[in-house]
Design an enzyme around this catalytic site. Structure first.
Site, PDB file in Angstrom:
ATOM      1  CB  ILE A  66      -8.305   3.114   9.760  1.00  0.00           C
ATOM      2  CG1 ILE A  66      -7.934   2.664   8.475  1.00  0.00           C
ATOM      3  CG2 ILE A  66      -7.143   3.333  10.537  1.00  0.00           C
ATOM      4  CD1 ILE A  66      -7.599   3.736   7.748  1.00  0.00           C
TER       5      ILE A  66
ATOM      6  CG  PHE B  63      -4.851   4.060   2.341  1.00  0.00           C
ATOM      7  CD1 PHE B  63      -3.286   3.449   2.033  1.00  0.00           C
ATOM      8  CD2 PHE B  63      -6.284   4.569   3.436  1.00  0.00           C
ATOM      9  CE1 PHE B  63      -3.274   3.679   3.203  1.00  0.00           C
ATOM     10  CE2 PHE B  63      -5.023   4.727   3.833  1.00  0.00           C
ATOM     11  CZ  PHE B  63      -4.187   4.732   4.725  1.00  0.00           C
TER      12      PHE B  63
ATOM     13  CE1 TYR C 251       0.484   1.431   4.110  1.00  0.00           C
ATOM     14  CE2 TYR C 251       1.194  -0.555   4.173  1.00  0.00           C
ATOM     15  CZ  TYR C 251       1.725   0.958   4.920  1.00  0.00           C
ATOM     16  OH  TYR C 251       1.728   0.378   5.793  1.00  0.00           O
TER      17      TYR C 251
END
Length: 205
Positions: A148, A197, A120
């Site tokens: 998250i 992201f 990521y």
């Protein structure tokens, strides 16, 4: 420096608060409490108001996504990071999470409770990279239901979000209430920040 915000620090954020889970859930409870009256008011005013608010939110997400793309591309190129390109504009889910697939994987999809490996890169709206597993040269190993909430929904899927498949590459635009909320994190992610992201699902363990 930004390189200090590494996997170890990200996992420290996870493990402090009962990890991003406790922090995020506590923040979401606070957000839900504060939002009780506005939500009730919208519902009382009828579906038209709710639909208008939803349309404005979707339009704003699309605008932010398009305006941030070029900035993110320049920032990533400068650091030698891969940049995901989607064939279509991001789709905004009911939760507020926006996503698009640069590559749809051909492998299996993870389910809640499974451990996965993923590469990521995380960016702020101004294109600043705050963390990247690509820079470290090793994917992160974690459970997608213990990070998250925006990551969990974006990887495991939701009612209106398909789960990722191994080999897939997905862009996620995560609003603050699905990320680190009003407090931010680690002195690197400011409060109320929308997070961008690029996520590559490498393997299911």
């Amino acid at each position: 420096g930004m390189r200090g915000f590494t996997c170890a620090r990200m996992m420290t954020l996870v493990s402090r608060t009962a990890t991003p889970i406790a922090r995020v859930m506590a923040t979401r409870r606070s957000v839900r409490t504060r939002a009780t009256m506005p939500v009730a008011s919208v519902r009382a005013n009828g579906d038209a108001s709710a639909n208008a608010a939803s349309s404005r939110r979707h339009a704003m997400v699309a605008f932010l996504a398009s305006s941030a793309t070029l900035t993110h591309a320049y920032a990533s190129a400068a650091r030698g990071l891969p940049t995901f390109e989607c064939a279509s504009e991001p789709t905004t889910s009911k939760s507020g999470l926006a996503y698009c697939d640069a590559v749809v994987g051909e492998g299996a999809s993870p389910v809640k409770g499974q451990t996965i490996k993923a590469h990521y890169t995380g960016r702020l709206e101004n294109g600043r990279v705050f963390d990247s597993s690509y820079e470290r040269g090793s994917p992160l190993t974690f459970r997608a239901d213990q990070v998250i909430k925006g990551w969990g929904l974006g990887i495991l899927g939701d009612d209106d979000v398909p789960a990722m498949k191994v080999g897939g590459k997905r862009k996620l635009i995560i609003p603050a209430d699905l990320g680190y909320g009003a407090r931010g994190a680690g002195g690197v992610i400011p409060g109320g920040a929308t997070l961008y992201f690029d996520v590559e699902l490498v393997a299911i363990l």
